[in-house]
Scaffold this motif. Sequence first.
Motif, PDB file in Angstrom:
ATOM      1  N   UNK A 114       0.835  -1.201   0.000  1.00 39.34           N
ATOM      2  CA  UNK A 114       0.000   0.000   0.000  1.00 39.34           C
ATOM      3  C   UNK A 114       0.871   1.253   0.000  1.00 39.34           C
ATOM      4  N   UNK A 115       1.950   1.226   0.797  1.00 41.46           N
ATOM      5  CA  UNK A 115       2.876   2.364   0.822  1.00 41.46           C
ATOM      6  C   UNK A 115       3.499   2.590  -0.553  1.00 41.46           C
ATOM      7  N   UNK A 116       3.828   1.488  -1.229  1.00 38.35           N
ATOM      8  CA  UNK A 116       4.427   1.605  -2.558  1.00 38.35           C
ATOM      9  C   UNK A 116       3.473   2.312  -3.522  1.00 38.35           C
ATOM     10  N   UNK A 117       2.182   1.957  -3.452  1.00 40.86           N
ATOM     11  CA  UNK A 117       1.238   2.584  -4.380  1.00 40.86           C
ATOM     12  C   UNK A 117       1.112   4.080  -4.081  1.00 40.86           C
ATOM     13  N   UNK A 118       1.244   4.454  -2.817  1.00 40.81           N
ATOM     14  CA  UNK A 118       1.218   5.886  -2.491  1.00 40.81           C
ATOM     15  C   UNK A 118       2.504   6.560  -2.947  1.00 40.81           C
ATOM     16  N   UNK A 138       5.119  -3.463 -11.341  1.00 44.95           N
ATOM     17  CA  UNK A 138       5.595  -3.916 -10.034  1.00 44.95           C
ATOM     18  C   UNK A 138       7.096  -4.172 -10.076  1.00 44.95           C
ATOM     19  N   UNK A 139       7.535  -4.865 -11.127  1.00 39.68           N
ATOM     20  CA  UNK A 139       8.956  -5.177 -11.243  1.00 39.68           C
ATOM     21  C   UNK A 139       9.780  -3.893 -11.411  1.00 39.68           C
ATOM     22  N   UNK A 140       9.315  -2.979 -12.283  1.00 36.82           N
ATOM     23  CA  UNK A 140      10.048  -1.722 -12.496  1.00 36.82           C
ATOM     24  C   UNK A 140      10.166  -0.932 -11.198  1.00 36.82           C
ATOM     25  N   UNK A 141       9.078  -0.925 -10.437  1.00 41.86           N
ATOM     26  CA  UNK A 141       9.087  -0.164  -9.191  1.00 41.86           C
ATOM     27  C   UNK A 141      10.141  -0.723  -8.231  1.00 41.86           C
ATOM     28  N   UNK A 142      10.168  -2.052  -8.089  1.00 44.06           N
ATOM     29  CA  UNK A 142      11.117  -2.674  -7.160  1.00 44.06           C
ATOM     30  C   UNK A 142      12.554  -2.449  -7.626  1.00 44.06           C
TER      31      UNK A 142
END
Length: 141
Positions: A33-37, A56-60
């Motif tokens: 949830x924090x990641x989406x914010x 998701x992969x790009x974000x990580x």
Amino acid sequence: MPKQARINGIKSYRCYTSSEAAELVGVSKRTLHNWTRDGLQILDCERPALIRGDDLRDYILKQRQSAKVKTGLCEFYCLKCRDSRSAYGAMADCKISGNRAMLTALCDTCETVVCKPVSLARLPEIGRTLDLTIKGDGATL
Ligand SMILES: [Zn+2]
């Protein structure tokens, strides 16, 4: 040390609900949830909101990149200080194998052993800043 999110199982063409995504990469739903914010894209025209595998992969991956600490040519990353540090006494041991050299020194802050691999080509440059003790297979600078 925080656990690292896993990216191996992420399928880029798939969409995941936030609980599926959290379980897949091994983080809590709250972390996700924090990641989406924090900028992880979600497709919220759908209910439940979906996260694309490639987002998701790009974000990580981006997150891992930004967690990296830049160290200068004559600096070392100290695992204990978790930051870049100079060599204690500006001294380092240098073990040469092939065209690589492993520099070993002590952190100038906490005196933990720190090391890093460098290319042989950089050694003369490093040698102007650090007092290098060459230990190796007889290679010379
Ligand atoms: Zn240190």
